[in-house]
Design an enzyme around this catalytic site. Structure first.
Site, short mmCIF file in Angstrom:
data_model
loop_
_atom_site.label_atom_id
_atom_site.label_comp_id
_atom_site.label_asym_id
_atom_site.label_seq_id
_atom_site.Cartn_x
_atom_site.Cartn_y
_atom_site.Cartn_z
N ASN A 48 88.14 17.43 46.17
CA ASN A 48 88.11 18.61 47.03
C ASN A 48 87.47 18.18 48.34
O ASN A 48 86.25 18.00 48.41
CB ASN A 48 87.30 19.73 46.36
N TRP A 49 88.32 18.01 49.35
CA TRP A 49 87.80 17.53 50.64
C TRP A 49 87.01 18.61 51.36
O TRP A 49 86.38 18.34 52.38
CB TRP A 49 88.96 17.10 51.55
N LYS A 50 87.08 19.84 50.89
CA LYS A 50 86.46 20.98 51.60
C LYS A 50 86.91 20.96 53.06
O LYS A 50 88.03 20.54 53.34
CB LYS A 50 84.94 20.91 51.48
N HIS A 93 86.88 28.88 43.91
CA HIS A 93 85.78 27.93 44.14
C HIS A 93 84.53 28.74 44.50
O HIS A 93 84.61 29.76 45.17
CB HIS A 93 86.15 26.98 45.27
N GLU A 144 82.37 28.37 46.66
CA GLU A 144 82.18 28.62 48.09
C GLU A 144 83.04 29.80 48.56
O GLU A 144 82.68 30.49 49.51
CB GLU A 144 82.46 27.33 48.88
N GLU A 159 82.11 24.52 37.26
CA GLU A 159 81.33 24.06 38.41
C GLU A 159 80.06 24.90 38.53
O GLU A 159 80.07 25.94 39.20
CB GLU A 159 82.16 24.21 39.69
N GLY A 198 77.30 20.01 45.57
CA GLY A 198 76.81 19.50 46.85
C GLY A 198 75.30 19.39 46.92
O GLY A 198 74.74 19.20 48.00
N SER A 257 78.39 17.44 41.99
CA SER A 257 77.68 16.19 42.28
C SER A 257 78.06 15.04 41.36
O SER A 257 77.21 14.24 40.98
CB SER A 257 76.16 16.43 42.28
N GLY A 275 83.75 16.77 44.99
CA GLY A 275 83.62 17.15 46.39
C GLY A 275 83.25 15.94 47.25
O GLY A 275 84.09 15.12 47.60
N GLY A 276 81.97 15.83 47.57
CA GLY A 276 81.48 14.79 48.48
C GLY A 276 82.01 13.40 48.20
O GLY A 276 82.45 12.68 49.12
C1 PEP Z 1 83.19 20.81 44.82
O1 PEP Z 1 83.26 21.00 46.03
O2 PEP Z 1 83.99 21.38 44.06
C2 PEP Z 1 82.16 19.90 44.32
C3 PEP Z 1 82.06 19.73 43.04
O3 PEP Z 1 81.37 19.29 45.26
P1 PEP Z 1 80.33 18.08 45.01
O4 PEP Z 1 81.05 17.05 44.16
O5 PEP Z 1 80.03 17.56 46.38
O6 PEP Z 1 79.16 18.64 44.31
#
Ligand code: PEP
Length: 256
Positions: free
Chosen positions: A9-11, A95, A97, A167, A173, A212, A233-234
């Site tokens: 997930n590039w966000k 998600h 967010e 999640e 994040g 994470s 994500g990251g």
């Molecule tokens: C996400 O954005 O769905 C996510 C899991 O982010 P991260 O891996 O950065 O925690």
């Protein structure tokens, strides 16, 4: 054997130049493995670039959101049929967010889940509790409420062509990952919610973990019996890290 998935997930990250370098690297380094899907979910303006770049490779792509409507006067929205028109495979739905920053409700998320399936896309239904809810002993109840909204709107059979992503909001994040045991407990609970209506379907349901995930912790999380991959994500923005996470999922697959 259940199908595994690692989805990046590039966000709201990327540029044409950065995406090009990242996708070229991923196409070179990610080895196709039977039973393991690898997807990247990019921001809307770049989906066409991602589709073109990944054509002919083993990687597929997804979007990070969609409208609950198929067409009409919804300025700024993007519909399931539009995504399908470009060859989209997956779409994130609910998600955290979107739930937190955009106030998306369980009802709306269930409607988006239905819209994704109407368009032939595979929804990745994101669920998870906040830290406050976990500390209050509400993890199971929150997951039940989030899953029940979709079960009620679409029926259990809809989960045959869907992925669930656990999640925990406190792990996204933040650098704070759920322990493998915490992830396993939540995944088992999610599977049991679906199993209560269709045990066979629940046994086949892909449930991925997000929060994470890094190359250093992917292997132990993915080796849990009810964890079928990850939503990343990251770490999905760094080619070596995302590749290493995909390799960890492939290794977990082989161990089964
Ligand atoms: C996400 O954005 O769905 C996510 C899991 O982010 P991260 O891996 O950065 O925690």
């Amino acid at each position: 054997m259940r199908r595994r998935l690692v989805a990046g997930n590039w966000k709201m990250h990327g540029s044409r130049a950065v995406n090009l370098a990242l996708l070229s690297s991923l196409k070179r380094s990610i080895v196709p493995i039977d039973g393991l899907g690898v997807a990247v979910c990019a921001p809307f303006p770049y989906l066409s670039q991602v589709a073109d770049s990944l054509r002919g490779s083993s990687l597929v792509w997804g979007a990070q959101d969609l409208s609950e409507h198929d067409v009409g006067p919804y300025t700024g929205e993007v519909s399931g049929p539009m995504l399908a028109d470009f060859g989209c495979a997956y779409v994130l739905v609910g998600h955290s967010e979107r739930r937190v920053l955009h106030g998306e409700t369980d009802r709306q998320i269930a409607a988006k889940f239905g819209a994704a399936q109407r368009a032939g896309l595979i929804p990745v239904l994101c669920v998870g509790e906040t830290l406050e809810q976990r500390d209050g002993g509400e993890m199971q109840a929150v997951l039940r409420r989030q899953v029940d909204a979709v079960l009620k709107a679409s029926g259990v059979a809809a989960f045959r062509r869907a992925v669930v992503a656990y999640e925990p909001v406190w792990a996204i994040g933040t650098g704070r990952t759920a322990t493998p045991a915490q992830a396993q407990a939540a995944h088992l609970h999610l599977r049991s919610l679906v199993a209560a209506q269709d045990a066979g379907l629940a046994a086949e349901l892909t449930i991925v973990y997000g929060g994470s995930v890094k190359p250093g912790n992917a292997k132990e999380i993915f080796s849990m019996p009810d964890v079928d991959g990850g939503l990343i994500g990251g770490a999905s923005l760094v080619a070596e890290d995302f590749t290493a996470i995909c390799s960890a999922a492939a290794a977990a697959q082989k161990q089964e």
